[in-house]
Design a protein around this motif. Structure first.
Motif, short mmCIF file in Angstrom:
data_model
loop_
_atom_site.label_atom_id
_atom_site.label_comp_id
_atom_site.label_asym_id
_atom_site.label_seq_id
_atom_site.Cartn_x
_atom_site.Cartn_y
_atom_site.Cartn_z
N VAL A 138 -10.84 20.14 9.69
CA VAL A 138 -10.20 20.49 8.42
C VAL A 138 -10.63 19.52 7.33
N PRO A 139 -10.59 19.98 6.07
CA PRO A 139 -10.84 19.04 4.97
C PRO A 139 -9.62 18.17 4.72
N TYR A 140 -9.85 16.97 4.21
CA TYR A 140 -8.73 16.10 3.86
C TYR A 140 -9.03 15.35 2.58
N ALA A 141 -7.96 14.93 1.91
CA ALA A 141 -8.08 14.12 0.70
C ALA A 141 -6.97 13.09 0.71
N GLN A 142 -7.25 11.94 0.13
CA GLN A 142 -6.27 10.86 0.06
C GLN A 142 -6.27 10.26 -1.33
N VAL A 143 -5.06 10.00 -1.83
CA VAL A 143 -4.88 9.31 -3.11
C VAL A 143 -3.90 8.17 -2.87
N GLY A 144 -4.20 7.00 -3.40
CA GLY A 144 -3.30 5.88 -3.14
C GLY A 144 -3.46 4.74 -4.12
N ILE A 145 -2.47 3.86 -4.09
CA ILE A 145 -2.55 2.60 -4.84
C ILE A 145 -2.21 1.47 -3.88
N SER A 146 -2.77 0.32 -4.11
CA SER A 146 -2.47 -0.86 -3.30
C SER A 146 -2.57 -2.09 -4.19
N PHE A 147 -1.96 -3.17 -3.71
CA PHE A 147 -1.93 -4.40 -4.50
C PHE A 147 -2.51 -5.55 -3.70
N LEU A 148 -3.39 -6.31 -4.33
CA LEU A 148 -3.91 -7.53 -3.74
C LEU A 148 -2.76 -8.53 -3.60
N PRO A 149 -2.90 -9.54 -2.72
CA PRO A 149 -1.79 -10.49 -2.50
C PRO A 149 -1.26 -11.05 -3.82
N THR A 156 0.84 -1.20 0.00
CA THR A 156 0.00 0.00 0.00
C THR A 156 0.87 1.24 0.00
N PHE A 157 0.49 2.22 -0.82
CA PHE A 157 1.13 3.53 -0.78
C PHE A 157 0.04 4.59 -0.90
N VAL A 158 -0.04 5.48 0.09
CA VAL A 158 -1.07 6.52 0.09
C VAL A 158 -0.45 7.86 0.44
N THR A 159 -1.10 8.91 -0.03
CA THR A 159 -0.74 10.29 0.31
C THR A 159 -1.98 10.97 0.87
N ASP A 160 -1.85 11.55 2.07
CA ASP A 160 -2.95 12.27 2.73
C ASP A 160 -2.65 13.76 2.74
N TYR A 161 -3.63 14.55 2.31
CA TYR A 161 -3.53 16.01 2.33
C TYR A 161 -4.54 16.55 3.33
N PHE A 162 -4.06 17.32 4.31
CA PHE A 162 -4.94 17.93 5.30
C PHE A 162 -4.92 19.45 5.12
N GLY A 163 -6.11 20.03 4.98
CA GLY A 163 -6.19 21.47 4.77
C GLY A 163 -5.73 22.25 6.00
N ALA A 164 -5.47 23.54 5.80
CA ALA A 164 -5.02 24.40 6.90
C ALA A 164 -6.13 24.56 7.93
N GLY A 165 -5.74 24.48 9.21
CA GLY A 165 -6.70 24.64 10.31
C GLY A 165 -6.07 25.40 11.45
N ASP A 166 -6.91 25.99 12.28
CA ASP A 166 -6.42 26.72 13.44
C ASP A 166 -5.92 25.75 14.51
N ILE A 167 -4.77 26.07 15.11
CA ILE A 167 -4.22 25.28 16.20
C ILE A 167 -3.98 26.20 17.39
N ASN A 168 -4.53 25.79 18.54
CA ASN A 168 -4.33 26.51 19.80
C ASN A 168 -3.61 25.57 20.75
N SER A 169 -2.40 25.96 21.14
CA SER A 169 -1.54 25.09 21.92
C SER A 169 -1.40 25.57 23.36
N GLU A 170 -1.38 24.60 24.29
CA GLU A 170 -1.18 24.89 25.70
C GLU A 170 0.04 24.13 26.21
N LEU A 171 0.92 24.84 26.93
CA LEU A 171 2.10 24.25 27.54
C LEU A 171 1.89 24.23 29.05
N LYS A 172 1.84 23.01 29.61
CA LYS A 172 1.56 22.85 31.03
C LYS A 172 0.25 23.55 31.42
#
Length: 339
Positions: free
Chosen positions: A321-332, A54-70
């Motif tokens: 956020v929006p996301y998209a995935q494109v990939g190929i895979s092979f059966l056994p 399996t080989f896939v590529t995931d694209y995640f759109g830009a989103g707001d991130i709010n970070s807390e330290l301790k």
């Protein structure tokens, strides 16, 4: 002379018959192998986890991130992520009801922080582009058995995860048991347990259930530990699926800082809920093309000290956020060393 000729004819007939029987047995074996291979291909087209590569590529759109330290506001920014994932599985050994297999995978993340707004004075976060790769190898033992006259599957797994850049590594042990309680031509219901032997896991044992039902000859409903899906066969080679499933990723970092409350070795991990549509097409006899699209919700995004179970020192809240995935895979396509 006549007796010699007769004996020669008999011997030739025996040889011809022997070759005919061997050819017949070989033909029967070939037919059984072909039927088995076709059945496995059908299962693997239905269940992506059974595919060999399996080989896939995931694209995640830009989103707001709010970070807390301790638990104190740290910074606000915009986050974008692209992931590349490759996995190869190889059977090693089959004996009786048991099988041993291995897998190798690589997961690369491109993480971008933009429009950073710092909320603390002692630590400054700047706009950045991070490239992180994690390599993994695993060994899996499986056994099919019965319990209370019901079929059960046992799976034990050991995995090694390493960051080739920093040299950080982690060994994980796990297991799954799945007991099928009821199975008919149109539905099945099973219960199971997931075991994780990992100091960073807050829940070492997780119970779950799986339910599959054929709503009609071309539509199937699945409920399980990874989510819910509604799968519709458009043709023998194409499938459309609506799913709400769990996902996530992990990266390892080394932090060079004089601050005592920030550890040197950390793990950044996310738990995500993805909702959307997936289209798959059997492009050749063995190759499957996949395209997905929908929304991605970050149920958890945190940074913890490597080897610690509790106490993420950095927690993030990330918007839908929006996301998209494109990939190929092979059966056994290769029986590996188990051939």
């Amino acid at each position: 002379m006549t007796n010699k000729i007769a004996l020669l004819i008999v011997l030739q007939c025996i040889v011809v018959k022997s070759f005919a029987q061997q050819s017949q047995e070989a033909y029967k074996k070939h037919m059984m192998d072909s039927i088995k291979a076709a059945y496995i291909d059908k299962l693997a087209f239905k269940n992506p986890e059974m595919r060999q590569f399996t080989f896939v590529t995931d694209y995640f759109g830009a989103g707001d991130i709010n970070s807390e330290l301790k638990d104190i506001p740290f910074f606000d920014a915009r986050l974008k992520t692209v992931r590349y994932f490759a996995n190869f599985k190889m059977p090693l050994l089959n004996f009786g009801r048991n099988s041993i297999s291995s897998s190798f995978s690589a997961n690369h993340q491109s993480i971008s922080l933009e429009d950073v707004k710092n909320l603390q004075t002692d630590i400054e976060v700047t706009e950045m582009d991070l490239e992180k790769t994690v390599l993994s190898s695993s060994l899996q033992f499986s056994r099919i058995d019965s319990l209370f006259k019901k079929p059960i599957i046992y799976i034990a797994n050991v995995s090694s995860i390493v960051d080739p850049e920093t040299g950080q590594n982690q060994i994980l042990f796990g297991g799954i048991s799945l007991l099928t309680l009821r199975k008919t031509q149109k539905s099945s219901f099973a219960v199971g347990l997931v075991l994780t032997v990992d100091p960073t896991s807050p829940f070492p044992i997780i119970p779950f259930f799986n339910y599959d039902a054929m709503l009609n000859p071309h539509t199937e409903l699945s409920l399980g530990i990874t989510g819910v899906s509604l799968r519709r066969e458009l043709s023998e080679k194409s499938v459309l699926t609506f799913s709400n499933s769990l996902g996530g990723a992990m990266s390892m970092f080394r932090i060079d800082t004089d601050l005592t409350y920030i550890p040197a070795k950390v793990i950044y991990s996310t738990l995500e809920i993805r909702s959307g549509l997936e289209f798959e097409y059997l492009f050749t006899k063995k190759m499957v093309f996949t395209v997905k699209g929908g929304t991605n919700y970050y149920a958890s995004s945190k940074v913890t000290e490597q080897g610690k179970t509790i106490g993420a020192f950095l927690k993030n809240k990330i918007g839908l956020v929006p996301y998209a995935q494109v990939g190929i895979s092979f059966l056994p396509f290769w029986k590996g060393l188990a051939n």
